[in-house]
Design an enzyme around this catalytic site. Sequence first.
Site, short mmCIF file in Angstrom:
data_model
loop_
_atom_site.label_atom_id
_atom_site.label_comp_id
_atom_site.label_asym_id
_atom_site.label_seq_id
_atom_site.Cartn_x
_atom_site.Cartn_y
_atom_site.Cartn_z
N LYS A 116 0.74 -1.37 -0.01
CA LYS A 116 0.11 -0.13 -0.08
C LYS A 116 0.83 1.21 0.18
O LYS A 116 0.38 2.24 -0.38
CB LYS A 116 -0.81 0.09 1.23
CG LYS A 116 -1.75 -0.99 1.61
CD LYS A 116 -2.70 -1.38 0.37
CE LYS A 116 -4.13 -2.11 0.59
NZ LYS A 116 -3.74 -3.70 0.51
C1 LIG Z 1 -4.30 -4.63 -0.09
C2 LIG Z 1 -3.71 -6.11 -0.07
C3 LIG Z 1 -3.82 -6.82 -1.08
C4 LIG Z 1 -4.76 -6.90 -1.99
O1 LIG Z 1 -4.63 -5.61 -3.22
P1 LIG Z 1 -5.84 -4.98 -3.80
O2 LIG Z 1 -5.54 -3.90 -4.63
O3 LIG Z 1 -6.89 -4.75 -2.66
O4 LIG Z 1 -6.52 -6.31 -4.65
C5 LIG Z 1 -2.95 -8.05 -1.15
N1 LIG Z 1 -1.84 -8.17 -0.21
C6 LIG Z 1 -1.57 -7.29 0.51
C7 LIG Z 1 -0.64 -7.63 1.81
C8 LIG Z 1 -2.33 -6.22 0.77
O5 LIG Z 1 -1.97 -5.18 1.76
#
Ligand SMILES: *Cc1c(COP(=O)(O)O)cnc(C)c1O
Length: 521
Positions: A116
């Site tokens: 993120k």
């Molecule tokens: C948010 C997240 C995901 C999923 O990503 P999206 O963009 O919501 O599909 C996968 N792995 C981790 C560790 C995340 O923090």
Amino acid sequence: MTGNLYIDTRGACTEPVTFTEAVIDGLATGGGLYVPEQIPELSLEDIGALAELPYAKRAAALYRAFDIDLPGDIIDALMERAYGDNFDDERVCPITSLNATTHVLELWHGPTSAFKDMALQCLPKFFSASAAQLRDQGKLSHNFLILVATSGDTGKAALEGFRDADGVIIGVMYPDGGVSDIQYKQMATQAGGNVRVWGVRGNFDDCQTGAKNVFADEAFAARLKDEHGIALSSANSINWGRLMPQIVYYVSSYAQLVADGKLGLGDELDVCVPTGNFGNILAAYYAKRMGVPLGMLFCASNENRVLTDFINTGTYDISERPFVLTPSPSMDILVSSNLERQLFELSGRNAATIAGWMSDLREKRAFRVDEETFARMRETFVSDSVDNATCLNTIKAVFDEHDYLLDPHTAVAYQAAGNLRGENPVLVVSTAHWAKFGDNVYRALHGIEPGAALPEDVAALTGCALNELIAQETGKHDLPRGLAELDELPIRFTDVIDNGTSEIEGAAVRFLVDLDNDHTR
Ligand SMILES: *Cc1c(COP(=O)(O)O)cnc(C)c1O
């Protein structure tokens, strides 16, 4: 300067908006999501040339291609700060190749050790710059409350991105008991004078629905503006300003693999993404549309396999689907927000159709796409789900074979890639450092079933101490600093609230009143 304009997926906005307006609004009026009117196209030469630039300049080049309505020198300056020494690797998101055809894209070198950060070290910069520009243009007079619903990783990354930003305060809600010890401490110890964190009773979907209901409450919005000079906005992955930075690393990775001699310019590369809200994989789709020679996009699900079933059948159905807890909690979701943008693109940008499907989803908890959209989806996407036991077995197997430690989300993607791959090399997208999910990494390495209790002495350890133990056992001593020091930081936030609209609104108002009191004191 207006640049590329933004339309919304449900066709409710009569006038397209600028990039800066789309960033500030987050969600479009009428509940749709903003998408750019024009998707820029890059030549293979443009893409290959990016490899000569540092990551911050690759990002800036892409935003110029998107023709966002911020001056070029400001974009450059913002990206220097977004992708600088806040990352622990100067490549920002390095690629580790496990063999000639399996490349792991590590998106977790930022301050919170999860992917993120790739977007959330960038969005707040866009947000502040957009607000400042709109103020100068006389289009804005208030400040902002960013309200975030998180399944764990987003919350910390948003808090870190927005801490002490000008004219912005941030409140984060996470499912109480639904995040790991590490994730909890990362949020509850967050520094900054403009931050607040709440546990919410319920699961992530309850949190997200609660946030959406607050955003939809016009009376509440009016009250916030009148009494506090504040408007709500969102840093969730529905904000275009969060999605666009994710396109960068797909373009950048392709260029990098070519520069490193691992791929010929023009060769196809398949991509496997551990998917929850569909933001990350959607960014890969846009990169492909822009001309990056990506082949198939593999959508990897855990036991919450609503997306896998959807991609395989064309029916999205959560009417009787249970919500399952898995070792990969950031993928534990039923309503995948960014899928709406994907469907908008796959349906030939048919807003009326999207509005219909989204209303079916609300009312019948299911919708079915038409045959043409389904066929288009199948041209680009394939999907598989990985069960909890296989996820943990994969962590062990990859460690034994490659001396490389995967977190459970990445393990889902690695395994799905193994199941789905064809002739093309695969970029496996790694979304978290293993130390964010040490309990399940420990289970994996010690052959303990998912969900089963850890040995008593191990269960008694804090998340940090457990990571130390794993580091000793595996020789993986590269623990990120932000995770290693968590036990030493004081817990600042302990509130737990119900997930109803009025409870969340009440908590937000208490936060604002506290801040107002601070300022007048
Ligand atoms: C948010 C997240 C995901 C999923 O990503 P999206 O963009 O919501 O599909 C996968 N792995 C981790 C560790 C995340 O923090």
